[in-house]
Motif scaffolding. Structure first.
Motif, short mmCIF file in Angstrom:
data_model
loop_
_atom_site.label_atom_id
_atom_site.label_comp_id
_atom_site.label_asym_id
_atom_site.label_seq_id
_atom_site.Cartn_x
_atom_site.Cartn_y
_atom_site.Cartn_z
N VAL A 22 9.36 -5.86 3.50
CA VAL A 22 9.37 -6.48 2.18
C VAL A 22 8.07 -7.25 1.99
O VAL A 22 7.71 -8.10 2.80
N ARG A 23 7.37 -6.94 0.91
CA ARG A 23 6.05 -7.50 0.70
C ARG A 23 6.11 -8.87 0.04
O ARG A 23 6.92 -9.13 -0.85
N GLY A 24 5.24 -9.76 0.52
CA GLY A 24 5.11 -11.08 -0.09
C GLY A 24 3.91 -11.12 -1.03
O GLY A 24 3.37 -10.08 -1.43
N GLU A 25 3.46 -12.31 -1.37
CA GLU A 25 2.34 -12.48 -2.29
C GLU A 25 1.01 -12.18 -1.62
O GLU A 25 0.84 -12.40 -0.41
N ASP A 26 0.06 -11.66 -2.40
CA ASP A 26 -1.33 -11.58 -1.99
C ASP A 26 -1.98 -12.93 -2.23
O ASP A 26 -1.75 -13.57 -3.26
N VAL A 27 -2.79 -13.36 -1.28
CA VAL A 27 -3.45 -14.65 -1.41
C VAL A 27 -4.93 -14.47 -1.08
O VAL A 27 -5.28 -13.75 -0.16
N GLU A 28 -5.80 -15.12 -1.85
CA GLU A 28 -7.22 -15.17 -1.55
C GLU A 28 -7.56 -16.60 -1.16
O GLU A 28 -7.23 -17.55 -1.88
#
Length: 477
Positions: free
Chosen positions: A258-264
């Protein structure tokens, strides 16, 4: 519906309930029945008294219901409650008598392992708390027969048997080689019966029978946090920005992270952010097994010492590196392992899973790269290798490329060149063929040694492809 022969089984279950006295049970049943009453002959022998209770309670539907409610009162949370419910004929029968007798024979030959963890897995955390007192695969199966399912969702008792069978096929040594085949035949029969009632559940059961479990080398039902780190494709503003994506894999039956948020975020924040992800995963932990950490790193970041990132505990205690408390491994991506080498990769992994693979330790003295590459490709038995230098050195980088090109799924190296000799001496034992499947666990133990605290382990299962989901909202820090 209960038959006359069931009273013996009911009496046996009643007698197995700790500290339950027949007289107390009679009083409770009478209270449940009200004016109907219940005339049970007294016996000084506990088992005989329970037998009399069973004979009289199974005589009418009202008495059967009163018996079940009374047992629920005295034995709440114990598996005997569901056993009495089924024997009294108040639970719907999900299996034909012949099927139930056959699966009982098979499950009594199975080692189930951690039943409480398995219960959480097969009910996907939606069932009540696993009752105490379950000691065998058959007892767990009996209990799960009465755990509610829902349309389009595989019944927990079938998921339980499928997981046990998958463990026999993919993980455990075949000390009973016929058992996995017999379990498979029984499960395929259940699939065929399901086709007429619930095609979605039947399809799920077939997938469980055909595909390997997500953690092929393990029996401890882990949860896995997968973290991908790449350089951000934006102009460098002095913060060295990176993109971090993460997934959580908790399903024990199939690969479905299950994928979470992308963060930069800037490079200076990478370690702190990953530790935050780890702590969050610990808070949501429900499996019963350990939390594993896997990192997919861009090729130019492959030597990033992710296992050294510190977890701050308190002002009174020193921080602990992630690699001291968790199994930390690396995984490749399409840039590190091109698709045209996947056939060799899969072949070597299959050999590794059969327990036939060996490890090649590349000599520390200068070796001609062409010869090293040739040794790895021609060594058809090889599934692992130890580099002579870390891949941020040109020599180590070339050796890693040679290992990837040869399809080796397991690669180790020491990030600290000064500790390389001692590192090799320490890991010599754990890279032997009989111990390779436990290598991530072995490295966790060895990281307490200064020579192994910066060891990197590429551990690459080809049956677990990179998760492909639509990217959620991206957050910048």
């Amino acid at each position: 519906m209960a038959n006359l022969g069931d009273h013996m089984a009911v009496a046996k279950v009643l007698a197995s309930i700790p500290q339950l006295e027949p007289a107390d049970l009679v009083d409770a049943v009478v209270a449940e029945m009200g004016s109907a009453g219940l005339d049970v002959p007294y016996s000084a022998k506990r088992k005989v008294h329970f037998l009399n209770i069973a004979l009289h309670c199974l005589a009418s539907e009202q008495a059967r219901g009163a018996l079940v409610r009374a047992v629920e009162f005295f034995a709440a949370g114990l598996p005997q409650v569901e056993q009495i419910r089924r024997l009294a004929g108040l639970a719907d029968s999900l299996l034909e008598p012949e099927d139930e007798r056959r699966i009982e024979e098979l499950l009594r030959r199975c080692e189930a392992g951690d039943l409480r963890a398995l219960y959480q897995v097969v009910t996907e955390g939606k069932g009540a708390v696993c009752p105490v007192g379950l000691t065998s695969a058959w007892e767990m199966f009996e209990f799960l027969l009465d755990v509610n399912g829902r349309p389009g969702w595989l019944a927990p008792h079938l998921r339980f048997v499928a997981l046990l069978r998958g463990r026999l096929v993919h993980q455990e040594p075949a000390n009973d080689p016929e058992l996995k085949d017999e379990l498979g035949r029984w499960l395929y029969r259940q699939r065929d019966l399901l086709r007429e009632l619930d095609d979605v559940a039947a399809t799920e059961l077939e997938l469980l029978l055909r595909q390997p479990p997500p953690f092929q080398t393990r029996t401890d039902l882990p949860v896995c946090l997968i973290v991908e780190i790449d350089r951000s494709p934006v102009p460098d503003d002095g913060t060295d920005p990176h993109r971090v994506t993460h997934w959580t894999q908790a399903d024990q039956s199939r690969w479905s992270p299950v994928r979470g948020e992308d963060v930069e975020l800037p490079s200076a924040r990478l370690g702190d952010y990953v530790v935050e992800l780890v702590l969050k995963a610990e808070e949501e932990w429900t499996s019963g097994g350990p939390l594993l950490l896997e990192f997919m790193l861009a090729p130019d970041l492959v030597n990033l010492a992710v296992e050294r990132w510190p977890r701050q505990i308190s002002q009174n205690l020193p921080p602990r590196a992630l690699g001291q408390d968790y199994e930390v491994v690396l995984r490749s991506d399409a840039r590190l392992r091109p698709r045209h080498r996947h056939r060799l990769w899969r072949d070597r992994w299959d050999r590794f899973m059969r327990g036939e693979g060996g490890t090649h330790v590349i000599p520390l003295e200068e070796a001609e790269l062409g010869a090293v590459h040739d040794d790895l490709i021609r060594g058809c038995h090889l599934v692992a290798c130890v580099l002579s230098a870390p891949p941020d050195h040109p020599l180590g980088r070339a050796q890693l490329e040679a290992a990837i090109d040869a399809g080796l799924p397991i690669v180790l190296w020491c990030r600290d060149v000064a500790s390389n000799v001692e590192f090799r001496e320490i890991v010599h034992d754990v890279v032997q063929p009989v111990k390779l499947k436990k290598l991530p666990e072995s490295i966790l133990q060895l990281r307490s040694s200064a020579a192994c605290e910066s060891v990197a382990l590429l551990w690459d299962d080809p049956d677990r492809p990179r998760a492909q989901f639509h990217a959620p909202h991206r957050v910048s820090e």
